[in-house]
Design a protein around this motif. Structure first.
Motif, short mmCIF file in Angstrom:
data_model
loop_
_atom_site.label_atom_id
_atom_site.label_comp_id
_atom_site.label_asym_id
_atom_site.label_seq_id
_atom_site.Cartn_x
_atom_site.Cartn_y
_atom_site.Cartn_z
N LYS A 42 31.63 -11.93 47.58
CA LYS A 42 30.76 -10.78 47.80
C LYS A 42 29.85 -10.49 46.61
O LYS A 42 28.92 -9.71 46.72
CB LYS A 42 31.60 -9.53 48.11
CG LYS A 42 32.18 -9.55 49.48
CD LYS A 42 32.86 -8.24 49.77
CE LYS A 42 32.68 -7.87 51.22
NZ LYS A 42 33.18 -6.54 51.50
N HIS A 43 30.11 -11.12 45.48
CA HIS A 43 29.27 -10.92 44.30
C HIS A 43 28.02 -11.80 44.35
O HIS A 43 27.14 -11.67 43.50
CB HIS A 43 30.07 -11.23 43.03
CG HIS A 43 30.53 -12.65 42.92
ND1 HIS A 43 31.50 -13.17 43.76
CD2 HIS A 43 30.14 -13.66 42.12
CE1 HIS A 43 31.68 -14.45 43.45
NE2 HIS A 43 30.87 -14.76 42.46
N LYS A 44 27.91 -12.66 45.34
CA LYS A 44 26.76 -13.56 45.46
C LYS A 44 25.75 -12.99 46.46
O LYS A 44 26.12 -12.38 47.46
CB LYS A 44 27.22 -14.94 45.94
CG LYS A 44 28.14 -15.64 44.97
CD LYS A 44 28.52 -17.00 45.48
CE LYS A 44 29.40 -17.71 44.49
NZ LYS A 44 29.77 -19.04 44.94
N LYS B 283 39.00 -6.48 42.22
CA LYS B 283 37.88 -7.28 41.69
C LYS B 283 38.08 -8.76 42.00
O LYS B 283 37.12 -9.47 42.32
CB LYS B 283 37.77 -7.08 40.18
CG LYS B 283 37.56 -5.67 39.75
CD LYS B 283 36.13 -5.26 39.88
CE LYS B 283 35.99 -3.87 39.27
NZ LYS B 283 34.69 -3.35 39.32
N HIS C 277 37.27 -9.49 45.54
CA HIS C 277 35.82 -9.44 45.69
C HIS C 277 35.20 -10.78 45.32
O HIS C 277 34.32 -11.29 46.03
CB HIS C 277 35.29 -8.32 44.80
CG HIS C 277 33.87 -7.95 45.02
ND1 HIS C 277 33.47 -7.14 46.04
CD2 HIS C 277 32.75 -8.29 44.34
CE1 HIS C 277 32.16 -6.99 45.98
NE2 HIS C 277 31.70 -7.68 44.97
N VAL C 278 35.66 -11.38 44.23
CA VAL C 278 35.13 -12.67 43.77
C VAL C 278 35.61 -13.80 44.68
O VAL C 278 34.85 -14.72 44.99
CB VAL C 278 35.54 -12.91 42.30
CG1 VAL C 278 35.18 -14.32 41.87
CG2 VAL C 278 34.87 -11.89 41.40
#
Length: 178
Positions: A74-76, A66, A69-70
């Motif tokens: 990739k969370h945007k 996680k 990922h941040v």
């Protein structure tokens, strides 16, 4: 899909002869507005936020996944794989992280001094006693790209063994990791 349908409607009107000028103009305008253009973010448009993660009783690998990922961003919705879109992550209480199975007894970390026969191994238990922050950094580093972008992204990860950190001025927002 809708642009194909609009193009089909336009050609259907054209070939069947059942069209008026308004319907042709409406189809052409709708086709132009539906054209796909690739969005490429500019460096000035990127906003880097700060997140804090409490590692108490979290599984090491899942948490590292996680966090990577941040860090990559990739969370945007404006994610671009060639740019630094990620946020800063502060991890506290890493000394209370857990691993599943028998990794606590069997997991080893390898490094090489660069000299012949210079392979050095360290057990998970010893690494946890001496440098608990390196455990998460090595796990996240393995999930980032192995190039200069990855080296830039790993600098945004701050790991602390206790509950205190020195990034309170940035007002990090809590990041929910199960």
């Amino acid at each position: 899909m809708t642009s194909k349908r609009n193009a089909f409607n336009f050609y259907h009107l054209l070939y069947t002869g059942t069209f008026c000028a308004q319907s042709v103009i409406a189809c052409i305008c709708e086709m132009d507005s539906m054209s796909n253009k690739t969005f490429s973010p500019k460096a000035d448009d990127i906003e880097h936020q700060w997140h804090i993660v409490d590692a108490t009783d979290k599984v090491l690998g899942r948490m590292a996944s996680k966090i990577a990922h941040v860090l990559k961003g990739k969370h945007k919705p404006t994610y671009a794989p060639h740019m630094d879109m990620g946020d800063h992550v502060v991890v506290v209480n890493i000394d209370k992280v857990r691993v599943t199975g028998d990794k606590a007894e069997k997991k080893v970390y390898h490094r090489h001094t660069g000299y012949p026969g210079g392979l050095r191994t360290t057990s998970y238990e010893r690494m946890m006693d001496e440098h608990p922050d390196r455990i998460l950094k090595k796990a996240v580093w393995g999930m980032l790209p192995n190039n200069r972008l990855g080296r830039q992204l790993i600098k945004k990860l701050r790991v602390y063994a206790g509950p205190d950190h020195r990034h309170k001025a940035q007002q990090p927002q809590p990041l929910d990791i199960q």
